[in-house]
Design an enzyme around this catalytic site. Structure first.
Site, PDB file in Angstrom:
ATOM      1  CG  HIS A 135     -16.332   8.442  26.135  1.00  0.00           C
ATOM      2  ND1 HIS A 135     -17.461   9.142  26.473  1.00  0.00           N
ATOM      3  CD2 HIS A 135     -15.695   8.142  27.290  1.00  0.00           C
ATOM      4  CE1 HIS A 135     -17.527   9.248  27.785  1.00  0.00           C
ATOM      5  NE2 HIS A 135     -16.458   8.654  28.314  1.00  0.00           N
ATOM      6  CB  CYS A 150     -17.765  36.057   2.022  1.00  0.00           C
ATOM      7  SG  CYS A 150     -17.118  34.807   3.158  1.00  0.00           S
ATOM      8  N   GLY A 168     -32.841  41.237   6.814  1.00  0.00           N
ATOM      9  CA  GLY A 168     -32.696  40.461   5.588  1.00  0.00           C
ATOM     10  C   GLY A 168     -31.856  41.200   4.565  1.00  0.00           C
ATOM     11  CD  GLU A 181     -16.305  44.449  -6.082  1.00  0.00           C
ATOM     12  OE1 GLU A 181     -16.995  45.297  -5.491  1.00  0.00           O
ATOM     13  OE2 GLU A 181     -16.720  43.306  -6.383  1.00  0.00           O
ATOM     14  CE1 TYR A 228     -12.285  35.883  -2.819  1.00  0.00           C
ATOM     15  CE2 TYR A 228     -10.683  35.571  -1.058  1.00  0.00           C
ATOM     16  CZ  TYR A 228     -11.908  35.277  -1.636  1.00  0.00           C
ATOM     17  OH  TYR A 228     -12.735  34.363  -1.033  1.00  0.00           O
ATOM     18  CE1 TYR A 254     -26.136  34.707   7.943  1.00  0.00           C
ATOM     19  CE2 TYR A 254     -28.315  34.320   7.016  1.00  0.00           C
ATOM     20  CZ  TYR A 254     -27.006  34.715   6.859  1.00  0.00           C
ATOM     21  OH  TYR A 254     -26.563  35.119   5.631  1.00  0.00           O
ATOM     22  CB  ILE A 255     -27.384  38.800   9.758  1.00  0.00           C
ATOM     23  CG1 ILE A 255     -26.873  38.049   8.524  1.00  0.00           C
ATOM     24  CG2 ILE A 255     -26.581  40.083   9.961  1.00  0.00           C
ATOM     25  CD1 ILE A 255     -27.042  38.806   7.224  1.00  0.00           C
ATOM     26  N   GLY A 264     -34.766  38.814  13.292  1.00  0.00           N
ATOM     27  CA  GLY A 264     -34.697  37.523  13.959  1.00  0.00           C
ATOM     28  C   GLY A 264     -33.985  36.471  13.146  1.00  0.00           C
ATOM     29  CE  LYS A 277     -21.288  36.035  10.355  1.00  0.00           C
ATOM     30  NZ  LYS A 277     -22.437  35.607   9.526  1.00  0.00           N
ATOM     31  CB  ALA A 334     -19.683  46.685 -14.559  1.00  0.00           C
ATOM     32  CD  GLU A 384     -24.137  34.480  12.253  1.00  0.00           C
ATOM     33  OE1 GLU A 384     -23.864  33.311  11.927  1.00  0.00           O
ATOM     34  OE2 GLU A 384     -24.064  35.437  11.449  1.00  0.00           O
ATOM     35  CB  CYS A 388     -18.476  34.711   6.276  1.00  0.00           C
ATOM     36  SG  CYS A 388     -19.474  34.726   4.803  1.00  0.00           S
ATOM     37  CD  GLU A 404     -19.421  10.283  24.027  1.00  0.00           C
ATOM     38  OE1 GLU A 404     -19.603   9.061  24.189  1.00  0.00           O
ATOM     39  OE2 GLU A 404     -18.600  10.954  24.696  1.00  0.00           O
TER      40      GLU A 404
END
Length: 461
Positions: free
Chosen positions: A438, A43, A263, A35, A99, A179-180, A177, A51, A115, A183, A48, A443
């Site tokens: 309810h 994430c 994107g 890494e 992790y 989702y990122i 436009g 955020k 790597a 949000e 995620c 519902e």
């Protein structure tokens, strides 16, 4: 595989790579994971999880408003951006540490450094050295895309930098436009930032059901976010008082921060994949088969780097399927059908299955629509204006539910359970046989009986 240093070498310690490495190691394989940044991937570190913390923080402004409507006397509220960032970073560090420990406890070796493949079995890790492996897994994820040829783009940030702004801006322009973009627009708006979204398309959330797209845009505008459609940046100018976004159509907007969320692209640059003979798609994604195997028979890829369904739980399932197949003698592949998704706008989106337009194309127009738009009882009590949308797409004849779409409070929580039913192939009569709980928002999903008539030709939906 005694001829190699490792049975498996994983490039990328995000959710998919970590799951694959752990499962492989628990099957007796000798595993190393490289890494170049922090363990946890997009994430956990810059996606995620942080955020969602920002979403939680930004929702309190509406919660205070709602509380007043329910009789609470709320004093002057003040948001401390610096303290929030510090606490957020502490929690991210804790999660990243988990992790690391999980990898170590499984018996994996963690290698820090970028790597690069030298050939199909040889990996060179920057600052560490060269090793060999019988099998190699690419799990490097994706990264934000920027229009590098745009004049002044060097003054803009991406979602990566949005998590670490030294000061909360008073004004922000967000390009995109998807989702990122949306949000973050809702996050900054909720934190009191004057927020403008600039998107070149005719509506937001391309690829989602059209009613979702329309509803989310309307609710964002209702919340005070300025949404500029059919426009995009021509250049960015830095001035003494801020940044000026010069957009097509002659519009100019001054702000303190310009954020691009246009994107993401698979992160394959500099990995040496060409040298190893790995075939890539035009957008740089690793081409794989149903078992995540690349064009080279000892190299696999999972997660966003393959550009299939770019969601963390999908990467995890792909990684586990790979490891079970290759190191536990249990061949399996992940089924990418009926995968639910959430968008943490405000209100939030939960969706699973086909959008109405896709269903009509695939089923020759033979679909029925059940839809409801309403203000939830929590809103109506104090005069709140936020509206909820619920929609079912049903195949005519079989009455199988092809899609379920929700925009409203707790939509992601609702859609998780709906996804179970749709994955099992539930029909509308079976769905309707479920007794409502309810009073709840959810519902409405099991009480919609009237088919939604499409608009007549020449009318606007």
């Amino acid at each position: 595989m005694a001829d190699y240093d490792y049975d498996l070498f994983v490039i990328g310690a995000g959710s998919g790579g970590v799951r694959a490495a752990r499962v492989a190691a628990m099957g007796g394989a000798k595993v190393a994971v490289a890494e170049e940044h922090r363990v946890g991937g997009t994430c956990v570190i810059r996606g995620c999880v942080p955020k969602k913390f920002m979403v939680y923080a930004s929702e309190f402004s509406k919660a205070f408003e709602t509380a007043r409507g329910y009789g609470w006397e709320i004093g002057e509220a003040r948001f401390d951006w610096s303290r929030f960032l510090m606490d957020k970073d502490k929690e991210i560090a804790r999660l990243s540490g988990i992790y690391v420990r999980n990898l170590q406890n499984a018996g994996c070796e963690l290698v820090h450094g970028k790597a690069r493949l030298k050939d199909r079995h040889t990996v060179e890790v920057e600052g560490v050295g060269t090793v060999t492996a019988g099998k190699i897994l690419i799990a490097t994820g994706g990264r934000p895309w920027m229009p590098t040829d745009l004049p002044g783009v060097e003054h803009a940030i991406t979602s990566n930098e949005a998590f670490h702004l030294e000061q909360l801006p008073k004004r922000i322009v967000i390009a995109g436009g998807g989702y990122i973009a949306l949000e973050f627009a809702c996050i900054f708006n909720g934190l009191g930032v004057d927020t403008t979204v600039v998107h070149r398309g005719p509506n937001v959330l391309r690829g989602f059901d059209d009613d979702i797209r329309i509803h989310v845009a309307e609710e964002m505008k209702q919340a005070g976010i300025k949404v500029m459609l059919g426009s995009q940046h021509a250049r960015i100018e830095k001035t003494a008082s801020g940044l000026v976004s010069h957009c097509t159509g002659g519009h100019s907007i001054e702000s303190d921060v310009v954020m691009f969320a246009l994107g993401r692209e698979p992160y394959t640059e500099g990995l040496g994949l060409a040298e190893a003979g790995v075939e890539l798609a035009e957008n740089g994604a690793v081409k794989v088969d149903g078992f995540s195997r690349s064009s080279v028979d000892n190299i696999w890829a999972v997660g966003d780097v393959t550009n299939r369904i770019n969601l963390t739980p999908v990467a995890i399932r792909e990684g586990e399927a790979f490891a079970r197949t290759e190191f536990h003698d249990t061949p399996m592949s992940f089924d990418h059908e009926m995968v639910a998704a959430a968008v943490f706008t405000q209100p939030s989106v939960g969706t699973v299955g086909l959008a109405e337009a896709d269903a009509r194309r695939q089923h020759h127009g033979k679909v029925d629509i059940y839809m409801a738009k309403f203000r939830a009882m929590k809103e109506t009590f104090y005069g709140g204006q936020q509206r909820t949308l619920m929609k079912l797409v049903v195949e005519q004849g079989s009455e199988k539910i092809l899609g379920c779409h929700v925009v409203g409070p707790d939509a992601p929580e609702i859609i998780q359970m709906a996804a179970v039913a749709l994955k099992m192939g539930i029909t509308k009569p079976q769905w309707d046989s479920t007794c409502a709980v309810h009073p709840t928002l959810a519902e409405e999903l099991v009480t919609m009986r009237e088919k939604h008539a499409p608009p007549a030709l020449g009318q606007v939906a």
